[in-house]
Design a protein around this motif. Structure first.
Motif, PDB file in Angstrom:
ATOM      1  N   THR A 178       0.790  -1.228   0.000  1.00 59.09           N
ATOM      2  CA  THR A 178       0.000   0.000   0.000  1.00 59.09           C
ATOM      3  C   THR A 178       0.823   1.280   0.000  1.00 59.09           C
ATOM      4  OG1 THR A 178      -1.762  -1.149   1.173  1.00 59.09           O
ATOM      5  CG2 THR A 178      -1.836   1.247   1.215  1.00 59.09           C
ATOM      6  N   LYS A 196       2.436  -1.299   4.841  1.00 58.61           N
ATOM      7  CA  LYS A 196       1.238  -2.125   4.924  1.00 58.61           C
ATOM      8  C   LYS A 196       1.151  -2.973   3.660  1.00 58.61           C
ATOM      9  CE  LYS A 196      -3.790  -1.929   5.257  1.00 58.61           C
ATOM     10  NZ  LYS A 196      -4.959  -1.033   5.344  1.00 58.61           N
ATOM     11  N   THR A 201      -0.937  -6.111   1.818  1.00 57.81           N
ATOM     12  CA  THR A 201      -2.168  -6.891   1.827  1.00 57.81           C
ATOM     13  C   THR A 201      -2.016  -8.070   0.877  1.00 57.81           C
ATOM     14  OG1 THR A 201      -3.427  -4.870   2.230  1.00 57.81           O
ATOM     15  CG2 THR A 201      -4.674  -6.784   1.496  1.00 57.81           C
ATOM     16  N   ASP A 209      -4.310 -10.872  -0.986  1.00 61.29           N
ATOM     17  CA  ASP A 209      -5.667 -11.276  -1.347  1.00 61.29           C
ATOM     18  C   ASP A 209      -5.609 -12.647  -2.003  1.00 61.29           C
ATOM     19  OD1 ASP A 209      -7.275  -8.983  -0.561  1.00 61.29           O
ATOM     20  OD2 ASP A 209      -6.163  -7.892  -2.100  1.00 61.29           O
ATOM     21  N   SER A 224      -8.208 -12.683   3.027  1.00 59.36           N
ATOM     22  CA  SER A 224      -7.063 -11.783   2.860  1.00 59.36           C
ATOM     23  C   SER A 224      -6.265 -11.788   4.159  1.00 59.36           C
ATOM     24  CB  SER A 224      -7.523 -10.360   2.514  1.00 59.36           C
ATOM     25  OG  SER A 224      -8.280  -9.810   3.566  1.00 59.36           O
ATOM     26  N   SER A 225      -5.057 -11.288   4.066  1.00 65.92           N
ATOM     27  CA  SER A 225      -4.201 -11.109   5.240  1.00 65.92           C
ATOM     28  C   SER A 225      -3.561  -9.736   5.115  1.00 65.92           C
ATOM     29  CB  SER A 225      -3.109 -12.178   5.303  1.00 65.92           C
ATOM     30  OG  SER A 225      -3.670 -13.467   5.403  1.00 65.92           O
ATOM     31  N   THR A 226      -3.396  -9.060   6.240  1.00 61.98           N
ATOM     32  CA  THR A 226      -2.760  -7.744   6.260  1.00 61.98           C
ATOM     33  C   THR A 226      -1.542  -7.807   7.165  1.00 61.98           C
ATOM     34  OG1 THR A 226      -4.888  -6.647   5.913  1.00 61.98           O
ATOM     35  CG2 THR A 226      -3.085  -5.296   6.792  1.00 61.98           C
TER      36      THR A 226
END
Length: 181
Positions: free
Chosen positions: A49, A59, A61, A63, A77-79
């Motif tokens: 991001t 950050k 992400t 998906d 998803s994982s962040t």
């Protein structure tokens, strides 16, 4: 609160080491090649991001492919939040399903946790833990990032985050309001 977090918070928010804060915020965190390869092999889309931005964290992400069986569909998803101020990170897994209840008030049902919801999330988590722990990173728990830091005084007025500043805000966000938008 662990000593690493306490020292980092003291350094930037109590001792006002602004020049070092900005130097750290300018750093770019690259996604390790092993994680990129895992994502590519498993059709996981990666979004970094704020790569290239001056910001206290990165950050990322992940998906995953939508899972469908009959009428059931779920998006996973994982962040991953990686601090530039201290060698710490936070990993959160998420899901979202369509709410087919005719009496529903929201179109989707979703949730998040530090525990994975499927095997691909679990494998990615293990890979992240292995790679980043070798580099000296500590993985923060949900409880640790939500710990309230008492006694921080900001000169520029009321904090955007309210009167209760958490570890998450102090380590991953620009509380000092010094980074360009």
């Amino acid at each position: 609160m662990n000593d690493l977090l306490k020292k980092t918070i003291d350094k930037y928010y109590r001792n006002n080491e602004i020049s070092d804060y900005l130097i750290k915020c300018k750093e770019n965190i690259l996604i390790p090649t092993e994680i990129k390869a895992y994502a590519e092999d498993n059709n996981i889309e990666i979004t970094n991001t704020n790569y290239g931005e001056i910001w206290p964290s990165s950050k990322i992400t992940f998906d995953y492919e939508k899972y469908t069986k009959g009428e059931f569909e779920v998006n996973y998803s994982s962040t991953l939040l990686i601090s530039k101020l201290a060698p710490v990170l936070y990993l959160q897994h998420e899901f979202q399903v369509e709410n087919k209840d005719m009496n529903s008030t929201t179109p989707t049902l979703d949730g998040f946790d530090t525990q994975p919801y499927n095997r691909k999330q679990q494998e990615l988590e293990e890979l992240i833990k292995t790679i980043f722990s070798k580099s000296g990173y500590t993985i923060l728990s949900f409880k640790e990032i939500n710990e309230v830091i008492f006694g921080l005084d900001f000169n520029y007025g009321e904090s955007l985050f309210g009167s209760q500043v958490t570890v998450e805000h102090a380590i991953f966000f620009d509380l000092l309001d010094l980074c360009p938008e």
